[in-house]
Scaffold this motif. Structure first.
Motif, short mmCIF file in Angstrom:
data_model
loop_
_atom_site.label_atom_id
_atom_site.label_comp_id
_atom_site.label_asym_id
_atom_site.label_seq_id
_atom_site.Cartn_x
_atom_site.Cartn_y
_atom_site.Cartn_z
N THR A 166 0.68 -1.56 -0.01
CA THR A 166 0.28 0.10 0.14
C THR A 166 1.08 1.31 0.33
N GLY A 167 0.22 2.36 -0.74
CA GLY A 167 0.98 3.87 -0.48
C GLY A 167 1.21 4.22 -1.41
N PRO A 168 1.76 5.55 -1.53
CA PRO A 168 1.76 5.62 -3.00
C PRO A 168 2.95 5.58 -3.66
N VAL A 169 3.26 5.19 -4.96
CA VAL A 169 4.55 4.98 -5.85
C VAL A 169 5.45 5.74 -6.66
N VAL A 170 6.91 5.73 -5.90
CA VAL A 170 7.44 7.01 -5.76
C VAL A 170 8.74 6.76 -6.77
N LEU A 171 9.30 7.58 -7.68
CA LEU A 171 10.78 7.05 -8.56
C LEU A 171 11.49 7.61 -7.71
N LYS A 214 17.34 3.64 -18.72
CA LYS A 214 18.90 2.64 -16.95
C LYS A 214 18.40 2.37 -15.80
N PRO A 215 17.18 1.34 -16.08
CA PRO A 215 16.56 0.83 -15.31
C PRO A 215 17.62 1.08 -13.58
N GLU A 216 18.82 0.95 -13.66
CA GLU A 216 19.95 0.41 -12.40
C GLU A 216 19.80 2.22 -12.17
N ALA A 217 19.69 3.25 -12.69
CA ALA A 217 18.95 4.29 -11.92
C ALA A 217 18.30 4.38 -11.30
N LEU A 218 17.33 3.63 -10.93
CA LEU A 218 16.41 4.14 -10.20
C LEU A 218 16.00 3.10 -9.55
N ARG A 219 15.06 3.93 -8.02
CA ARG A 219 14.77 2.84 -7.40
C ARG A 219 13.21 3.78 -6.58
N VAL A 220 12.27 2.62 -6.76
CA VAL A 220 11.18 2.39 -7.24
C VAL A 220 10.61 1.94 -5.30
N ASN A 221 10.06 2.86 -4.82
CA ASN A 221 9.05 3.00 -3.92
C ASN A 221 7.22 3.11 -3.39
N VAL A 222 7.54 1.50 -3.19
CA VAL A 222 5.56 1.86 -2.61
C VAL A 222 5.30 1.72 -1.14
N GLY A 223 4.72 2.80 -1.02
CA GLY A 223 4.33 3.43 0.35
C GLY A 223 6.62 3.14 1.12
N ASP A 224 6.44 2.20 2.43
CA ASP A 224 7.35 2.05 2.44
C ASP A 224 8.41 1.38 2.59
N ALA A 225 7.85 0.19 1.69
CA ALA A 225 8.38 -0.92 0.97
C ALA A 225 9.21 -0.22 -0.45
N VAL A 226 10.62 -0.87 -0.48
CA VAL A 226 10.82 -1.01 -1.87
C VAL A 226 10.74 -2.20 -3.00
N ALA A 227 10.52 -1.98 -3.90
CA ALA A 227 10.10 -2.62 -4.78
C ALA A 227 11.61 -3.45 -5.60
N LEU A 242 2.74 0.06 -13.18
CA LEU A 242 3.72 0.93 -11.62
C LEU A 242 2.20 1.03 -10.61
N LYS A 243 1.97 0.28 -11.47
CA LYS A 243 0.42 -0.63 -10.25
C LYS A 243 1.49 -1.05 -8.91
N PRO A 244 1.09 -1.22 -7.91
CA PRO A 244 1.54 -1.09 -6.55
C PRO A 244 1.70 -2.95 -6.70
N ALA A 245 1.12 -3.41 -7.03
CA ALA A 245 1.02 -4.75 -6.67
C ALA A 245 2.21 -5.65 -8.27
N ASP A 246 1.61 -4.45 -8.90
CA ASP A 246 2.25 -5.48 -10.13
C ASP A 246 3.89 -5.48 -9.62
N LEU A 247 4.27 -4.01 -8.74
CA LEU A 247 5.73 -3.85 -8.98
C LEU A 247 5.97 -4.80 -8.02
N MET A 248 5.80 -4.96 -6.85
CA MET A 248 6.28 -5.75 -5.58
C MET A 248 6.39 -7.28 -6.42
N ARG A 249 5.10 -7.56 -7.39
CA ARG A 249 5.26 -8.79 -7.43
C ARG A 249 6.59 -9.36 -8.76
#
Length: 266
Positions: A166-171, A214-227, A242-249
């Protein structure tokens, strides 16, 4: 009028001015050019037609300028004219002496001045709006929507998958990264995300996707979790959901495989 004005030898100020002018061989046009007083006002002064002149203060100023041009005493002429006009409009003599009024018809109307100010303000507002609109079209996102993030961020690493993310997705850019974020046909952001900058995915985005050079230059957060990483290092990641469930899966291996909403270009 006082006794002097009632005497038979009294000469009205208009006649005195005219006589002095004619003695110098000057025409009304000559005086108008020299004093910058309209011809019609000079003529009214000579004829004593006070109803055709502006307010007494202006008329006295005109008479004093006329007197100075033809060699008469300015102060004497001014006082005589004030008496002839009734003496009911007296101002401080020093103020009248230093202020030579101009033709009121030449002054700019107040409505024109106010209109010019309003027009300038509208032009400034329009320019600002057009500039901001241009920036939004170029980036696909409102101006200044990219936020600051702490410097010296570590590279993205795999994190435990949350059962119900849960939580917002932040790049977040751990180093300069080119990205394109879309929601269907709508571009939310396109450009370079500098180190330490973040881009939050709008909460109203229905099906946001990511393309990263350059994917390795990004960090993706879903709420407090790092995807998990959005794609293999050194390869362009395309159409990443960039849907939370897809990112964490998705993980490094899963991100490299074609999936309906989370496919990475090979």
């Amino acid at each position: 009028m006082d006794e002097e004005t009632e005497g038979s030898d009294y000469v009205p100020v208009g006649q005195r001015l005219r006589a002095a002018r004619e003695e110098k061989g000057l025409s009304l046009d000559d005086l108008a050019s020299e004093t910058r007083i309209p011809h019609r006002h000079l003529e009214s002064l000579e004829l004593g037609e006070w109803d055709k002149l502006p307010a007494p203060t202006y008329s006295i100023g005109f008479a004093k300028s006329y007197a100075g041009a033809v060699g008469l005493d300015r102060g004497e002429v001014g006082e005589q004219l004030r008496t002839e006009m009734g003496g009911g409009y007296r101002n401080d003599s020093s103020t009248v002496e230093h202020f030579e009024p101009i033709d009121p018809a030449r002054t700019m109307p107040k409505w024109l001045v106010l209109g010019a100010i309003v027009a300038i303000a509208l032009v400034v507002l329009l320019f600002t709006w057009l500039r901001n609109s241009s920036l939004e079209e170029d980036t696909g996102t409102p101006v200044n929507s990219v936020a600051e993030a702490p410097a010296n961020l570590p590279p993205q690493a795999a994190a435990p998958v949350a059962a119900n993310p849960t939580g917002p997705v932040v790049l977040t850019a751990v180093e300069p990264a080119w990205i394109e974020v879309k929601d269907g046909d709508r571009t939310l952001f396109a450009g370079i995300l500098d180190t330490g900058k973040t881009f939050p995915i709008p909460a109203d985005a229905a099906a946001p996707t990511l393309k990263a050079g350059k994917p390795e230059a990004l960090r993706v957060n879903v709420g407090d979790a790092v995807a998990p990483p959005v794609g293999p290092a050194g390869q362009v990641a395309s159409n990443v959901s960039l849907k939370p469930a897809d990112l964490m899966r998705a993980g490094p291996q899963a991100a490299a495989q074609p999936q309906p909403q989370n496919a990475v270009a090979q």
